[in-house]
Design a protein around this motif. Sequence first.
Motif, mmCIF file in Angstrom:
data_model
loop_
_atom_site.group_PDB
_atom_site.id
_atom_site.type_symbol
_atom_site.label_atom_id
_atom_site.label_comp_id
_atom_site.label_asym_id
_atom_site.label_seq_id
_atom_site.Cartn_x
_atom_site.Cartn_y
_atom_site.Cartn_z
ATOM 1 N N SER A 35 0.810 -1.216 0.000
ATOM 2 C CA SER A 35 0.000 0.000 0.000
ATOM 3 C C SER A 35 0.843 1.266 0.000
ATOM 4 O O SER A 35 0.443 2.293 -0.558
ATOM 5 C CB SER A 35 -0.940 0.014 1.205
ATOM 6 O OG SER A 35 -1.831 -1.085 1.152
ATOM 7 N N SER A 38 4.317 3.738 -4.302
ATOM 8 C CA SER A 38 3.669 4.359 -5.455
ATOM 9 C C SER A 38 4.343 3.907 -6.744
ATOM 10 O O SER A 38 5.515 3.515 -6.751
ATOM 11 C CB SER A 38 3.740 5.881 -5.361
ATOM 12 O OG SER A 38 5.083 6.326 -5.529
ATOM 13 N N MET A 39 3.612 3.994 -7.822
ATOM 14 C CA MET A 39 4.186 3.664 -9.127
ATOM 15 C C MET A 39 5.294 4.654 -9.486
ATOM 16 O O MET A 39 6.265 4.290 -10.150
ATOM 17 C CB MET A 39 3.096 3.661 -10.190
ATOM 18 C CG MET A 39 2.053 2.549 -10.010
ATOM 19 S SD MET A 39 2.729 0.899 -10.276
ATOM 20 C CE MET A 39 2.086 0.537 -11.914
ATOM 21 N N SER A 40 5.177 5.895 -9.018
ATOM 22 C CA SER A 40 6.221 6.885 -9.274
ATOM 23 C C SER A 40 7.523 6.473 -8.602
ATOM 24 O O SER A 40 8.611 6.602 -9.183
ATOM 25 C CB SER A 40 5.778 8.256 -8.764
ATOM 26 O OG SER A 40 4.659 8.725 -9.495
ATOM 27 N N LYS A 50 7.099 6.466 -15.573
ATOM 28 C CA LYS A 50 5.895 5.795 -15.086
ATOM 29 C C LYS A 50 5.091 5.237 -16.255
ATOM 30 O O LYS A 50 4.482 4.166 -16.139
ATOM 31 C CB LYS A 50 5.051 6.755 -14.251
ATOM 32 C CG LYS A 50 3.921 6.065 -13.507
ATOM 33 C CD LYS A 50 3.440 6.880 -12.315
ATOM 34 C CE LYS A 50 2.734 8.139 -12.735
ATOM 35 N NZ LYS A 50 2.052 8.806 -11.582
ATOM 36 N N THR A 59 -1.711 -2.169 -13.849
ATOM 37 C CA THR A 59 -2.000 -1.639 -12.515
ATOM 38 C C THR A 59 -0.893 -2.048 -11.551
ATOM 39 O O THR A 59 -0.095 -2.953 -11.837
ATOM 40 C CB THR A 59 -3.335 -2.183 -11.974
ATOM 41 O OG1 THR A 59 -3.210 -3.601 -11.791
ATOM 42 C CG2 THR A 59 -4.502 -1.889 -12.918
ATOM 43 N N LYS A 60 -0.864 -1.380 -10.409
ATOM 44 C CA LYS A 60 0.097 -1.763 -9.372
ATOM 45 C C LYS A 60 -0.183 -3.183 -8.893
ATOM 46 O O LYS A 60 0.744 -3.940 -8.582
ATOM 47 C CB LYS A 60 0.041 -0.781 -8.199
ATOM 48 C CG LYS A 60 1.120 -1.040 -7.149
ATOM 49 C CD LYS A 60 1.217 0.066 -6.113
ATOM 50 C CE LYS A 60 0.100 0.011 -5.116
ATOM 51 N NZ LYS A 60 0.358 0.871 -3.924
#
Length: 214
Positions: A35, A38-40, A50, A59-60
């Motif tokens: 959780s 982040s993707m960044s 990204k 998706t993550k």
Amino acid sequence: MAKPSSRGAGAAENSDGARRILQAAESLFAEQGFSAVSMSAIAETAGVSKANIYHHFATKQELYMAVLREACSVTSGLLNDMEAQGVPLRESLPRFAHAHLSSLLERAEFARLVLRELLEEGPKRGKELAEQGFAPSFARLVGIIRGGQASGELRADLDPAMVATLLIGADVFFFEAQNVLRHYPEVDFAENPRRYTDMLIDILLHGILPSPAR
């Protein structure tokens, strides 16, 4: 549950860019939890944009499952070795048990992440992990044990899934409890995983009752 991407995940995960993304994601997921990542942050760690991540993984959640599949590939390789060796289970099972435990200890942070996810996310995460990660390898191990039953190496009246569960569960317990076990005066195997797995297999194969008098 996240659906597999239409991009062809298996092929995508083999590209150089995807490999860097997977390595970065595993490291960050293990360190911070699913959780919190982040993707960044994954993009920055992997040295890609990204947009490049989304080119490979929709998706993550899909990326997380790809990381899990990569981790499970270690177990799959161990099972390949068992099937290719053509040796009795009394020889191949100890090798598998030791190699499986070694893989947990060597990738300790990621193994802890998976266990933490199971505890925190409950049934939802368990279903995802089973369907997209663990179930195929577990089914193969059950099949190998069932083959040992068919050949007469193992008792035919045992549930092979139970045997597989005991084997995997004992490895996971050692992984989780090693730091406690090493402080028990009665335990002299906490620093010796190979001895632990050898004793584990001996008990699985021979039980704890004394052998009948001949």
